[in-house]
Scaffold this motif. Structure first.
Motif, short mmCIF file in Angstrom:
data_model
loop_
_atom_site.label_atom_id
_atom_site.label_comp_id
_atom_site.label_asym_id
_atom_site.label_seq_id
_atom_site.Cartn_x
_atom_site.Cartn_y
_atom_site.Cartn_z
N ARG A 52 0.83 -1.21 0.00
CA ARG A 52 0.00 0.00 0.00
C ARG A 52 0.87 1.26 0.00
O ARG A 52 0.59 2.22 -0.72
CB ARG A 52 -0.91 -0.02 1.23
CG ARG A 52 -1.76 1.24 1.39
CD ARG A 52 -2.87 1.29 0.37
NE ARG A 52 -3.62 2.53 0.45
CZ ARG A 52 -4.78 2.74 -0.16
NH1 ARG A 52 -5.32 1.79 -0.88
NH2 ARG A 52 -5.40 3.89 -0.06
N GLN A 53 1.92 1.26 0.79
CA GLN A 53 2.80 2.42 0.84
C GLN A 53 3.51 2.65 -0.49
O GLN A 53 3.71 3.79 -0.91
CB GLN A 53 3.82 2.24 1.98
CG GLN A 53 3.20 2.32 3.36
CD GLN A 53 4.15 1.88 4.45
OE1 GLN A 53 5.02 1.03 4.24
NE2 GLN A 53 3.98 2.42 5.65
N ILE A 138 7.38 2.34 -11.30
CA ILE A 138 8.43 2.51 -10.30
C ILE A 138 8.00 3.59 -9.32
O ILE A 138 7.85 4.76 -9.69
CB ILE A 138 9.77 2.87 -10.95
CG1 ILE A 138 10.14 1.80 -12.00
CG2 ILE A 138 10.87 3.00 -9.91
CD1 ILE A 138 11.33 2.18 -12.87
N ALA A 139 7.83 3.21 -8.06
CA ALA A 139 7.26 4.13 -7.07
C ALA A 139 8.18 5.31 -6.78
O ALA A 139 7.74 6.45 -6.71
CB ALA A 139 6.95 3.37 -5.78
N ASP A 176 9.48 -0.70 -6.07
CA ASP A 176 9.90 0.49 -5.35
C ASP A 176 10.91 1.33 -6.11
O ASP A 176 10.87 2.56 -6.07
CB ASP A 176 10.49 0.11 -3.99
CG ASP A 176 9.43 -0.19 -2.95
OD1 ASP A 176 8.46 0.58 -2.85
OD2 ASP A 176 9.55 -1.21 -2.25
N SER A 177 11.87 0.69 -6.80
CA SER A 177 13.02 1.42 -7.31
C SER A 177 13.45 0.93 -8.68
O SER A 177 13.04 -0.15 -9.14
CB SER A 177 14.20 1.26 -6.34
OG SER A 177 14.60 -0.11 -6.31
N VAL A 178 14.32 1.71 -9.32
CA VAL A 178 14.88 1.32 -10.62
C VAL A 178 15.68 0.02 -10.51
O VAL A 178 15.53 -0.86 -11.37
CB VAL A 178 15.72 2.46 -11.22
CG1 VAL A 178 16.45 2.00 -12.47
CG2 VAL A 178 14.83 3.66 -11.55
N PRO A 179 16.57 -0.14 -9.50
CA PRO A 179 17.28 -1.42 -9.40
C PRO A 179 16.36 -2.63 -9.26
O PRO A 179 16.70 -3.72 -9.72
CB PRO A 179 18.15 -1.24 -8.13
CG PRO A 179 18.38 0.23 -8.06
CD PRO A 179 17.10 0.85 -8.53
#
Length: 225
Positions: A52-53, A138-139, A176-179
């Protein structure tokens, strides 16, 4: 700089760079050795989040880029897409071949145009909207990634129409991220990375939207469970 007995000017430049960085010379030198010597201890994600976050962060960053974010569930998705097309005043919308037909089951009064690979830019410019899925989102960067899969179609259909509705399934398509994104993407596919509507600024910093793609990007976050 001119060439020398040991190789070309490029070789000499790279030799000096390796020397300055303390990299090896001789048979051990080269791109493979340089890559192996790189430190890869950077963070792959910058916070611990639940699903959710992550979706909330994605929505916030998309909004920062002036994308419109809409949240719904699977049952509400067809009605949301129909509403967005109606509110935009769309008369024609291009649809990639693999888009789930139930997503468009509530659309009325809009001609749904199948995405043809041979469609010209002029023909696509006569279309008001495009509706697609995505490869992932990507968040931390507020970025949508398209890879030309059947639910997204070829790149041209998402660059020429002025209004793009993009569906993101959360949490399955949110990282969450690009990696975290890179291992899930196929580098041989035609990847398009989208962070907000197309925009640029001139030397006076006047923002102009729609130069390289749609002026209006609407992202529908579909929550599962």
């Amino acid at each position: 700089m001119t060439g020398n007995s040991s190789g070309t000017s490029r070789d000499e430049i790279l030799r000096r760079v390796r020397g300055a960085l303390g990299r090896p010379e001789g048979p051990a030198a080269g791109p493979a050795a340089d890559a192996a010597a790189l430190a890869r201890d950077y963070l792959s994600v910058h916070a611990e989040r639940n699903a959710r976050q992550s979706a909330d962060l994605l929505a916030d960053n998309l909004a920062d880029y002036r994308a419109a974010v809409h949240r719904t569930d699977a049952a509400g998705l067809p009605g949301t897409i129909a509403r967005l097309l109606t509110e935009h005043g769309s008369r024609r919308a291009v649809v990639p071949p693999g888009l789930p037909p139930e997503w468009l089951s509530r659309v009325t009064g809009v001609e749904l145009v199948p995405a043809a690979r041979e469609a010209s830019a002029r023909e696509l410019d006569a279309v008001d909207s495009v509706v697609t899925g995505c490869a992932l989102a990507i968040a931390e960067t507020g970025t949508i990634v398209l890879d030309g899969s059947p639910d997204q179609g070829h790149r041209r259909i998402t660059l020429v129409p002025d209004h793009h509705i993009c569906v993101v399934l959360a949490p399955d398509q949110v990282v969450d991220s690009v990696p975290q994104a890179m291992p899930r993407l196929d580098a041989t596919r035609p990847l398009t990375w989208i962070s907000g509507p197309s925009a640029t600024s001139d030397i006076e910093l006047d923002r102009v939207e729609g130069v390289h793609g749609p002026r209006t990007l609407e992202v529908v976050l579909v929550a599962s469970g």
